[in-house]
Design an enzyme around this catalytic site. Structure first.
Site, PDB file in Angstrom:
ATOM      1  N   GLU A  95      -4.047  -9.306   3.291  1.00 57.24           N
ATOM      2  CA  GLU A  95      -4.968  -9.062   4.576  1.00 57.24           C
ATOM      3  C   GLU A  95      -5.964  -9.992   4.782  1.00 57.24           C
ATOM      4  OE1 GLU A  95      -3.532  -6.853   2.613  1.00 57.24           O
ATOM      5  OE2 GLU A  95      -2.964  -5.093   3.764  1.00 57.24           O
TER       6      GLU A  95
ATOM      7  N   GLU B  21       0.934  -1.402   0.109  1.00 55.27           N
ATOM      8  CA  GLU B  21      -0.163  -0.028   0.139  1.00 55.27           C
ATOM      9  C   GLU B  21       1.002   1.209  -0.158  1.00 55.27           C
ATOM     10  OE1 GLU B  21      -2.363  -1.365   3.401  1.00 55.27           O
ATOM     11  OE2 GLU B  21      -4.119  -0.988   2.094  1.00 55.27           O
TER      12      GLU B  21
END
Ligand code: NAI
Length: 687
Positions: free
Chosen positions: A125, A105
């Protein structure tokens, strides 16, 4: 202090070197340092551009999960990413090793991404019960399209650099020197007359056809078992381009914060840490022996599977069997599997060729003479295994490690057949051995530390999840599963039907119910074992004859087209004949059948598991509650999102569960032991 970021200046480029060994996990300290250094670069007129790069072996491999149980301390990752995006200067992410989760990210917050050849990028995730929380669900779809983003994010796929480039997840591959090439990419952006910023968040997502997105949603929902975080990730990805970017980012963040403190995410973090801890040697540190060539005795279901697991991991394998027909079947099965894996792209051409060349099949034990490890996988019969170990010892190198794949037998009794029991251990693989991750590494009384350490190292070399187990009937997994299956059989006699038990436990989250599993494995294995142990069985233990009746009727499970179910089109269908056998069994014992609702079935089955798991722990057969959880989740279809049976136990009412365990023990017969749950530390918060 956990981690820091150094600023290095070189010819107009500011390098932010993220330094938090071993894998540069994102922590509060790292985020604070990043924010400060980004501001420094921004303020320094001699710097035209910035590069983010990791110190050591990796970029940022993810966020520090230990922070996730607590309120996250500022600055949080979105704030760091916002600083990169609002900077007037271009930022390039220079990736090597792993750029995962928050690490990727961070890279998505840069204006371009360049990676060294062996890098892996991705957003894992969802494997932890959460969703990417710093722009991942909003930016990845803008690069790869929504359908692909749903597949990648919901499964948590790690993508290798070359594929990441072709998908658009990165912009360039470094040909030789990552740092130099990242700097020149950054400078070329700085000098671009079109402007230097290439913010991912401002791009429009590619126009995927709705049908493709729908298909991806259906597949991801099924694979992710419809868990709440999977649905949340899908919703966030679908919203891209339909709502303002800022709103999408805010919603994603709120969902991430909501999900990360739910019991399900905590349970998944528990199992993640338990898997990493399992099989790690504590105590004396002995170097494992190098294993370069594996021998297998027995070319049956397990032997062929174990050889295949070795070949898939680039280890040559020798299989010896006394039966030439068994060798031929193994040869065909292994060759077929290699061909299929190669065609499907699961095996590279090089590995497939090496696997074909690395396989030796022989009837002659002396073919094992140059193996570093020899695994016995012949029939489950102590006398045969002892004789095979004596024969192995005649041909094996004196330093070779010897292992048995026995499911239930006493490792000491097997090792005792040799003159060097210190080099004998159990390596209990699960079927199919080339697919199943779990491997119980069983230490006998005489097993040396080095033998056990080598077993654990081999497990990892084969890509398996090792768990250390003590030498006791059924080790960790089969012992607990036997108690579970028995409890389910008691419920048949008490009033439930197989399909009701299976449905209730599938409802809890088991991949399959116990009777569907029994049909799949074949009812004859346990039948044979019951016949062999008739003489030693405790006459007071409750004995359910239903499986015997099924076997006597030729119903051995799927392979005979009938067991607890019929399989007219390959799918299990309840059979009134079985219902009649079940009802007759109750009548034979004089039991008045009482219907059992799904909740009662679940309580009784889970209490049987928890009670036996508690006993396994008390007796030291398992070294920790986490080890038990890892075994049940990886080998027996126990739902991962509960964290395994003992983590799950810790989320239940202690008094009620203890009472349920006592009832489970009573149901199995007089004087059955009851685990003392309070003594096991399963309720850490109870004070
Ligand atoms: P299998 O019956 O498919 O294969 C056994 C093989 O051993 C046969 O090919 C037979 O010809 C060979 N064999 C028998 N005596 C031999 C001897 N003296 N010398 C050389 N070869 C000999 O059995 P399977 O299912 O592969 O099981 C093997 C072992 O693995 C057993 O101890 C079993 O308990 C254990 N195991 C089985 C699992 C399963 O799901 N089938 C799972 C985990 C362990």
């Amino acid at each position: 202090m956990s981690g820091t970021v150094h600023l290095e200046r070189d010819r107009g480029v500011g390098f932010l070197v993220i330094d938090n060994p071993p894998v540069n996990a994102g922590s509060a300290d790292v985020r604070r340092a990043l924010l400060a250094r980004i501001a420094e670069v921004e303020a320094d007129a001699t710097l035209l551009a910035g590069v983010l790069i990791g110190a050591g072996n990796s970029f940022v491999a993810g966020s520090d999960l230990r922070e996730f149980d607590l309120p996250l301390s500022p600055p949080q990752l979105p704030q760091v990413i916002a600083a990169l995006e609002s900077s007037a200067k271009p930022w390039v992410a220079a990736l090597h090793g792993a750029a995962l989760g928050g690490g990727y990210e961070l890279a998505l917050g840069c204006d371009a991404r360049i990676a060294a050849a062996k890098t892996e990028v991705g957003l894992p995730e969802c494997g932890l019960g959460i969703i990417p929380g710093a722009g991942g669900t909003q930016k990845l779809p803008r690069l790869v399209g929504k359908a692909r983003a749903i597949a990648l994010i919901c499964v948590g796929t790690r993508v290798k650099a070359a594929e990441a480039l072709s998908l658009g997840m990165i912009d360039a591959l470094a040909a030789a020197d990552l740092k130099v090439e990242a700097a020149s990419l950054a400078l070329s952006l700085a000098k671009d007359p079109q402007g230097s910023k290439r913010r991912v968040i401002e791009r429009a997502p590619p126009d995927d056809p709705e049908a493709e997105i729908e298909a991806a949603v259906t597949k991801a929902t099924a694979q992710g078992r419809g868990r709440p975080h999977i649905l949340s990730a899908i919703a966030c990805i679908r919203s891209v381009g339909k709502i303002p970017a800022a709103e999408g980012l805010a919603t994603e963040r709120a969902e991430f914060q909501r999900l990360r403190i739910l019991p399900e995410a905590k349970a998944l973090r528990h199992i993640f840490f338990a898997e990493r801890a399992a099989g790690r040697e504590t105590g004396t540190k002995v170097a494992p022996l190098a294993v370069r060539r594996i021998g297998v005795v027995g070319a049956g279901t397990m032997g062929a599977g174990i050889a295949l697991a070795a070949l898939q991991s680039r280890l040559p394998a020798v299989i010896v069997d006394s039966d030439p027909a068994a060798l031929e079947r193994a040869r065909q099965r292994i060759a077929g599997e290699i061909d299929r894996s190669q065609k499907a792209g699961r095996m590279s051409n090089a590995v497939a060729d090496a696997a074909r060349q690395g396989l030796v099949l022989s009837q002659d034990m002396s073919a094992l003479s140059d193996c570093d490890l020899i695994i016995e996988a012949v029939v489950e019969d102590l006398a045969v295994k002892r004789q095979v170990f004596r024969a192995i010892e005649q041909v094996a190198r004196p330093d070779a490690l010897l292992a048995t794949n026995t499911s239930y037998l006493d490792i000491d009794a097997i090792a005792g057949a040799t003159s060097s029991p210190d080099r004998v251990i159990g390596l209990h693989f699960f079927s199919p051995a080339n697919v199943m991750k779990l491997l119980e590494v069983v230490a006998g009384t005489a097993s040396s530390d080095q033998a056990v350490a080598t077993g654990l190292a081999v497990a990892r070399a084969l890509g398996k999840q090792p768990v250390r187990a003590g030498n006791a009937f059924g080790f960790i997994g089969n012992r607990i599963y036997a108690a579970y299956r028995a409890a389910c059989e008691f419920m048949l006699e008490d009033g439930a039907l197989p399909q009701e038990v299976d449905a209730a436990l599938q409802g809890f989250g088991f991949a399959m119910g116990p009777f569907a599993v029994a049909d799949l494995s074949g009812l004859d294995i346990a039948w044979r074992m019951r016949q062999q142990t008739t003489a030693t069985r405790d006459p007071r233990a409750r004995y359910v004859s239903i499986p015997d009746r099924l076997c006597e009727a030729g119903r051995l499970g799927r392979k005979t087209g009938a067991g607890y179910y019929l399989y007219p089109e390959g799918k299990p269908v309840p059979d009134p004949v079985v219902d009649a056998i079940v009802i007759a069994a109750s009548a034979e014992k004089g039991t008045a059948r009482q219907p059992l609702d799904a909740e009662t079935i679940r309580r009784r089955a889970l209490a049987a598991i928890v009670n036996e798991a508690g006993l396994v722990l008390e007796e030291g057969v398992a070294r920790s509650a986490g080890d038990v959880d890892v075994v049940l989740v990886n080998g027996y279809g126990f739902p991962r999102w509960t964290g395994g049976p003992l983590h799950w136990a810790g989320t239940q009412d202690a008094t009620q569960l203890q009472a349920d365990c006592a009832a489970a023990a009573r149901a199995a017969g007089p004087d059955r032991p009851i685990a003392d749950l309070a003594g096991l530390g399963l309720w850490p918060d109870a004070g």
